[in-house]
Design an enzyme around this catalytic site. Sequence first.
Site, PDB file in Angstrom:
ATOM      1  N   GLY A 248      43.198  50.029  56.750  1.00  7.28           N
ATOM      2  CA  GLY A 248      42.915  48.867  57.592  1.00  7.28           C
ATOM      3  C   GLY A 248      41.470  48.438  57.748  1.00  7.28           C
ATOM      4  O   GLY A 248      41.196  47.435  58.411  1.00  7.28           O
ATOM      5  N   GLU A 290      44.673  56.028  54.223  1.00  9.03           N
ATOM      6  CA  GLU A 290      45.195  55.256  53.081  1.00  9.03           C
ATOM      7  C   GLU A 290      44.622  53.849  53.097  1.00  9.03           C
ATOM      8  O   GLU A 290      45.263  52.918  53.540  1.00  9.03           O
ATOM      9  CB  GLU A 290      46.733  55.266  53.060  1.00  9.03           C
ATOM     10  CG  GLU A 290      47.355  55.072  54.408  1.00  9.03           C
ATOM     11  CD  GLU A 290      48.836  55.363  54.472  1.00  9.03           C
ATOM     12  OE1 GLU A 290      49.312  56.254  53.762  1.00  9.03           O
ATOM     13  OE2 GLU A 290      49.506  54.689  55.273  1.00  9.03           O
ATOM     14  N   GLY A 292      43.349  50.405  51.396  1.00 10.47           N
ATOM     15  CA  GLY A 292      43.688  49.576  50.248  1.00 10.47           C
ATOM     16  C   GLY A 292      42.586  48.557  50.010  1.00 10.47           C
ATOM     17  O   GLY A 292      41.766  48.678  49.091  1.00 10.47           O
ATOM     18  N   ARG A 293      42.519  47.582  50.922  1.00  7.81           N
ATOM     19  CA  ARG A 293      41.569  46.477  50.782  1.00  7.81           C
ATOM     20  C   ARG A 293      40.130  46.962  50.576  1.00  7.81           C
ATOM     21  O   ARG A 293      39.399  46.426  49.743  1.00  7.81           O
ATOM     22  CB  ARG A 293      41.632  45.620  52.062  1.00  7.81           C
ATOM     23  CG  ARG A 293      40.932  44.287  51.980  1.00  7.81           C
ATOM     24  CD  ARG A 293      40.876  43.641  53.364  1.00  7.81           C
ATOM     25  NE  ARG A 293      42.138  43.589  54.035  1.00  7.81           N
ATOM     26  CZ  ARG A 293      43.001  42.566  53.987  1.00  7.81           C
ATOM     27  NH1 ARG A 293      42.698  41.507  53.271  1.00  7.81           N
ATOM     28  NH2 ARG A 293      44.127  42.613  54.657  1.00  7.81           N
ATOM     29  N   ARG A 330      47.114  33.766  50.129  1.00  8.74           N
ATOM     30  CA  ARG A 330      46.613  34.267  51.418  1.00  8.74           C
ATOM     31  C   ARG A 330      46.144  33.169  52.377  1.00  8.74           C
ATOM     32  O   ARG A 330      46.213  33.346  53.584  1.00  8.74           O
ATOM     33  CB  ARG A 330      45.516  35.317  51.200  1.00  8.74           C
ATOM     34  CG  ARG A 330      46.041  36.557  50.463  1.00  8.74           C
ATOM     35  CD  ARG A 330      45.066  37.722  50.449  1.00  8.74           C
ATOM     36  NE  ARG A 330      44.858  38.282  51.760  1.00  8.74           N
ATOM     37  CZ  ARG A 330      43.806  38.075  52.508  1.00  8.74           C
ATOM     38  NH1 ARG A 330      42.808  37.314  52.057  1.00  8.74           N
ATOM     39  NH2 ARG A 330      43.705  38.613  53.692  1.00  8.74           N
ATOM     40  N   TYR A 334      48.040  33.268  55.796  1.00 11.80           N
ATOM     41  CA  TYR A 334      47.275  33.776  56.948  1.00 11.80           C
ATOM     42  C   TYR A 334      46.072  32.920  57.312  1.00 11.80           C
ATOM     43  O   TYR A 334      45.309  33.277  58.203  1.00 11.80           O
ATOM     44  CB  TYR A 334      46.723  35.186  56.670  1.00 11.80           C
ATOM     45  CG  TYR A 334      47.617  36.116  55.895  1.00 11.80           C
ATOM     46  CD1 TYR A 334      48.818  36.561  56.431  1.00 11.80           C
ATOM     47  CD2 TYR A 334      47.246  36.576  54.634  1.00 11.80           C
ATOM     48  CE1 TYR A 334      49.627  37.436  55.721  1.00 11.80           C
ATOM     49  CE2 TYR A 334      48.047  37.449  53.921  1.00 11.80           C
ATOM     50  CZ  TYR A 334      49.242  37.875  54.466  1.00 11.80           C
ATOM     51  OH  TYR A 334      50.025  38.735  53.761  1.00 11.80           O
ATOM     52  N   CYS A 361      53.478  21.834  44.010  1.00 10.75           N
ATOM     53  CA  CYS A 361      54.005  20.696  44.752  1.00 10.75           C
ATOM     54  C   CYS A 361      54.207  21.101  46.196  1.00 10.75           C
ATOM     55  O   CYS A 361      55.347  21.302  46.639  1.00 10.75           O
ATOM     56  CB  CYS A 361      55.323  20.252  44.142  1.00 10.75           C
ATOM     57  SG  CYS A 361      55.033  19.421  42.616  1.00 10.75           S
ATOM     58  N   GLU A 362      53.127  21.267  46.896  1.00 12.13           N
ATOM     59  CA  GLU A 362      53.197  21.762  48.264  1.00 12.13           C
ATOM     60  C   GLU A 362      51.836  21.527  48.915  1.00 12.13           C
ATOM     61  O   GLU A 362      50.829  22.015  48.419  1.00 12.13           O
ATOM     62  CB  GLU A 362      53.524  23.266  48.183  1.00 12.13           C
ATOM     63  CG  GLU A 362      53.545  23.929  49.509  1.00 12.13           C
ATOM     64  CD  GLU A 362      54.742  24.875  49.664  1.00 12.13           C
ATOM     65  OE1 GLU A 362      55.699  24.792  48.875  1.00 12.13           O
ATOM     66  OE2 GLU A 362      54.690  25.657  50.601  1.00 12.13           O
ATOM     67  N   TYR A 390      45.428  42.073  47.560  1.00 14.83           N
ATOM     68  CA  TYR A 390      46.566  41.240  47.965  1.00 14.83           C
ATOM     69  C   TYR A 390      46.549  39.850  47.327  1.00 14.83           C
ATOM     70  O   TYR A 390      46.985  38.886  47.931  1.00 14.83           O
ATOM     71  CB  TYR A 390      46.639  41.138  49.503  1.00 14.83           C
ATOM     72  CG  TYR A 390      46.699  42.489  50.179  1.00 14.83           C
ATOM     73  CD1 TYR A 390      47.847  43.265  50.090  1.00 14.83           C
ATOM     74  CD2 TYR A 390      45.608  43.003  50.867  1.00 14.83           C
ATOM     75  CE1 TYR A 390      47.901  44.522  50.687  1.00 14.83           C
ATOM     76  CE2 TYR A 390      45.660  44.256  51.468  1.00 14.83           C
ATOM     77  CZ  TYR A 390      46.810  45.004  51.376  1.00 14.83           C
ATOM     78  OH  TYR A 390      46.864  46.244  51.960  1.00 14.83           O
TER      79      TYR A 390
END
Length: 431
Positions: A248, A290, A292-293, A330, A334, A361-362, A390
């Site tokens: 985290g 653990e 990650g980022r 992302r 978020y 198309c969004e 991610y």
Amino acid sequence: MIHSNISVLENGHIAFSNTDVVELANKFGTPLYLLDEKRFRENCKTYRNTVEKYFGSESIPLYASKALCCKEIYRIVSQEGLGTDVVSGGELYTALSVGFPSEKIYFHGNNKTEEEIIYGLNSNIGAFVVDNFEELAFINEQAGKLNKVQNILLRLSPGIDPHTHRAVVTGNVDSKFGVAIETGQAFKFVEKALECKNVNLEGIHCHIGSQIFDKYPFTDAASIMLDFASDIKNKLGFAFRKINLGGGIGVRYVENDPQMDIDSIMGEIKNELDKLVLERDLEQPIFLFEMGRFICADAGMTLYTVGSVKEIEGYKKYVCIDGGMPDNPRYALYGSKYTAYNATHGDREFDIVASIAGRCCESGDLIGEDMNLQRFDRGDIMAVAVTGAYNYSMSSNYNRIPKPAMVSVNNGEAKLIIKRQSYEDILANEI
Ligand code: LLP
């Protein structure tokens, strides 16, 4: 530059790990994921050394591979001496395919399928991080059928609000992850695990959330976990050998983000834990982490080619790229902020305000809105920084857009590590 592995060359091009990214775009095409192998390895080493410095060589630094995984990443992580956490049969399969040591694999997930559990048991993984009572019963039953005793940790929810984006909070009481301490259910979870003959309860686990910039959520979680360990010891006479505090640690994406110092965070956690181990008269547990980022985010960059540059007079300006939410969802998910450079003209001033639009198309297919950018013209290469975590791991084929290739760069050397998907690849499983 947002991180020290990005620079501007004399020809005005942006370099990543001392490699001209415009040349890479010309050679490998765009969109293109880049991996700075040197930085990734440095981050692994910093993490491993810091964990060892504060928690000793018995403690286990794991890499949370959901942040970025592919065969090459598991090879590097294994060479750098880290363990890994996997959250699916697919991640486990990828790790095992390159000979990742199975005893260093921890299998997570709030709803592992029965097939995945059997696959993990047969693969002799280090431990399952068991999420709930049903899973515990199933692992115990299947381990019994295989005549083995499976190591497990129990996932607990410490009830912490880590002040990060709602979607990436995981340690709150009403979370879908783990069993809550506050409600008393975690106590029963431990009792149940101790009754199971075919599991060996090694310890407990928590993960409070992601992209956290404050030390308090970590130290608070650590102290709640040790209070719980002490309660168990007093009431059940059982001592946890391992306590996993999850990942985290936040990473800098834009100038306003702080640069986290892992040494000081780990130091603070260590002080808190030492104090509690002493106060509660606990046997010294082995601590696991653990991240990650922290390991992969700044080791990544994505290159795009700019297409149309659209000005809606009096309203808004869009710089449109040949990628977008399929390779980086992302912002859409978020509202995550990014830093983008004109890689062809890296020496230009940051004197325009524009949004970066993808090609789906969004309307929500954006990399950012009203960002302070350099001027872009059609054909320029755009480099979006800090895309290592991610992005590839959350990529999709939305609108049937093939996934980009990934190239690892290392001080001027470039190596293809993931091939670009073709249209045939997209049809591969269709009948
Ligand atoms: N351990 C567990 C059990 C986790 O669920 C996670 C992340 C980690 C470790 C690693 O957390 P990190 O050190 O990377 O913050 N897709 C979101 C992030 C989701 C995080 C999921 N769990 C994003 O793009 O921001």
